[in-house]
Write a protein that holds these residues in place. Sequence first.
Motif, PDB file in Angstrom:
ATOM      1  N   UNK A 181       0.859  -1.177   0.000  1.00  7.61           N
ATOM      2  CA  UNK A 181       0.000   0.000   0.000  1.00  7.61           C
ATOM      3  C   UNK A 181       0.896   1.227   0.000  1.00  7.61           C
ATOM      4  N   UNK A 182       0.884   1.955  -1.110  1.00  3.81           N
ATOM      5  CA  UNK A 182       1.677   3.174  -1.263  1.00  3.81           C
ATOM      6  C   UNK A 182       3.136   2.962  -0.838  1.00  3.81           C
ATOM      7  N   UNK A 183       3.717   1.843  -1.289  1.00  5.79           N
ATOM      8  CA  UNK A 183       5.127   1.564  -1.043  1.00  5.79           C
ATOM      9  C   UNK A 183       5.430   0.940   0.305  1.00  5.79           C
ATOM     10  N   UNK A 184       4.401   0.628   1.101  1.00  3.35           N
ATOM     11  CA  UNK A 184       4.594   0.040   2.429  1.00  3.35           C
ATOM     12  C   UNK A 184       3.940  -1.342   2.445  1.00  3.35           C
ATOM     13  N   UNK A 185       4.703  -2.355   2.888  1.00  2.00           N
ATOM     14  CA  UNK A 185       4.152  -3.697   3.025  1.00  2.00           C
ATOM     15  C   UNK A 185       3.442  -3.818   4.360  1.00  2.00           C
ATOM     16  N   UNK A 186       2.209  -4.293   4.333  1.00  2.00           N
ATOM     17  CA  UNK A 186       1.413  -4.546   5.530  1.00  2.00           C
ATOM     18  C   UNK A 186       1.126  -6.043   5.553  1.00  2.00           C
ATOM     19  N   UNK A 198      -0.068  -4.662  -4.744  1.00  2.00           N
ATOM     20  CA  UNK A 198       0.265  -6.075  -4.877  1.00  2.00           C
ATOM     21  C   UNK A 198      -0.166  -6.822  -3.624  1.00  2.00           C
ATOM     22  N   UNK A 199      -0.435  -8.113  -3.796  1.00  2.00           N
ATOM     23  CA  UNK A 199      -0.780  -8.986  -2.680  1.00  2.00           C
ATOM     24  C   UNK A 199       0.128 -10.203  -2.744  1.00  2.00           C
ATOM     25  N   UNK A 200       0.756 -10.518  -1.623  1.00  2.00           N
ATOM     26  CA  UNK A 200       1.534 -11.744  -1.517  1.00  2.00           C
ATOM     27  C   UNK A 200       0.761 -12.678  -0.609  1.00  2.00           C
ATOM     28  N   UNK A 201       0.318 -13.781  -1.157  1.00  2.00           N
ATOM     29  CA  UNK A 201      -0.415 -14.806  -0.418  1.00  2.00           C
ATOM     30  C   UNK A 201       0.635 -15.735   0.161  1.00  2.00           C
ATOM     31  N   UNK A 242      12.484 -19.356   2.723  1.00  2.00           N
ATOM     32  CA  UNK A 242      12.774 -18.368   3.764  1.00  2.00           C
ATOM     33  C   UNK A 242      13.704 -17.276   3.231  1.00  2.00           C
ATOM     34  N   UNK A 243      14.685 -17.660   2.429  1.00  4.15           N
ATOM     35  CA  UNK A 243      15.604 -16.661   1.878  1.00  4.15           C
ATOM     36  C   UNK A 243      14.860 -15.697   0.960  1.00  4.15           C
ATOM     37  N   UNK A 244      13.844 -16.202   0.261  1.00  4.45           N
ATOM     38  CA  UNK A 244      13.072 -15.339  -0.645  1.00  4.45           C
ATOM     39  C   UNK A 244      12.277 -14.303   0.123  1.00  4.45           C
ATOM     40  N   UNK A 245      11.979 -14.566   1.397  1.00  5.58           N
ATOM     41  CA  UNK A 245      11.185 -13.643   2.195  1.00  5.58           C
ATOM     42  C   UNK A 245      12.035 -12.548   2.823  1.00  5.58           C
ATOM     43  N   UNK A 246      13.338 -12.691   2.804  1.00  2.84           N
ATOM     44  CA  UNK A 246      14.182 -11.679   3.424  1.00  2.84           C
ATOM     45  C   UNK A 246      13.937 -10.332   2.765  1.00  2.84           C
ATOM     46  N   UNK A 247      14.053  -9.279   3.526  1.00  6.88           N
ATOM     47  CA  UNK A 247      13.867  -7.942   2.984  1.00  6.88           C
ATOM     48  C   UNK A 247      12.488  -7.378   3.250  1.00  6.88           C
ATOM     49  N   UNK A 248      11.555  -8.228   3.687  1.00 11.43           N
ATOM     50  CA  UNK A 248      10.231  -7.717   4.030  1.00 11.43           C
ATOM     51  C   UNK A 248      10.251  -7.209   5.453  1.00 11.43           C
ATOM     52  N   UNK A 249       9.614  -6.102   5.671  1.00 11.35           N
ATOM     53  CA  UNK A 249       9.493  -5.583   7.030  1.00 11.35           C
ATOM     54  C   UNK A 249       8.502  -6.474   7.774  1.00 11.35           C
ATOM     55  N   UNK A 250       8.796  -6.850   9.022  1.00  6.06           N
ATOM     56  CA  UNK A 250       7.868  -7.695   9.757  1.00  6.06           C
ATOM     57  C   UNK A 250       6.557  -6.992  10.073  1.00  6.06           C
ATOM     58  N   UNK A 251       6.591  -5.678  10.133  1.00  5.58           N
ATOM     59  CA  UNK A 251       5.379  -4.898  10.361  1.00  5.58           C
ATOM     60  C   UNK A 251       5.404  -3.688   9.443  1.00  5.58           C
ATOM     61  N   UNK A 252       4.290  -3.006   9.366  1.00  2.06           N
ATOM     62  CA  UNK A 252       4.204  -1.825   8.510  1.00  2.06           C
ATOM     63  C   UNK A 252       5.110  -0.723   9.038  1.00  2.06           C
ATOM     64  N   UNK A 253       5.613   0.080   8.125  1.00  2.18           N
ATOM     65  CA  UNK A 253       6.447   1.217   8.505  1.00  2.18           C
ATOM     66  C   UNK A 253       5.594   2.465   8.547  1.00  2.18           C
ATOM     67  N   UNK A 293      -5.689  -3.212  10.366  1.00  2.00           N
ATOM     68  CA  UNK A 293      -5.554  -2.185   9.337  1.00  2.00           C
ATOM     69  C   UNK A 293      -6.813  -2.215   8.483  1.00  2.00           C
ATOM     70  N   UNK A 294      -7.331  -1.052   8.139  1.00  2.00           N
ATOM     71  CA  UNK A 294      -8.407  -0.944   7.165  1.00  2.00           C
ATOM     72  C   UNK A 294      -7.786  -0.316   5.928  1.00  2.00           C
ATOM     73  N   UNK A 295      -7.825  -1.027   4.822  1.00  2.00           N
ATOM     74  CA  UNK A 295      -7.148  -0.578   3.602  1.00  2.00           C
ATOM     75  C   UNK A 295      -8.151  -0.560   2.458  1.00  2.00           C
TER      76      UNK A 295
END
Length: 116
Positions: A29-34, A65-68, A93-104, A56-58
Amino acid sequence: MASQGSTIFTVGTLLNRAQDQGIPVRVLVEGVWIEGIPVASDGHGVIIDHEVDGQYLVRTTAITAVLYVRPDDEAPEPRPSTTSAEHEQPTREAAREGYAPTARKAVSAGSGVPAG
């Protein structure tokens, strides 16, 4: 002439699937992963429940984008590879690296200063 059918996939398609199965998603959402589990949606918005941050209400139209996050029992079987070890695919697991665990926190446009 053969007729062709088409299917239109939307952000809501994957969010509804995740909601039905109680599976977590990551939405951009607007450059932030939730991240969280979709718990309700009405076609205009979705409520995503995060176990630590709350809900979160979005607006669905704001999601890029949505990652299932596929459950382990749905993960595809690895195929044998004939390539050398240096060309192997990264692990899940290596593919998931780089994602923030929570929204910024949101940043005001151009300022670099957190909004609000």
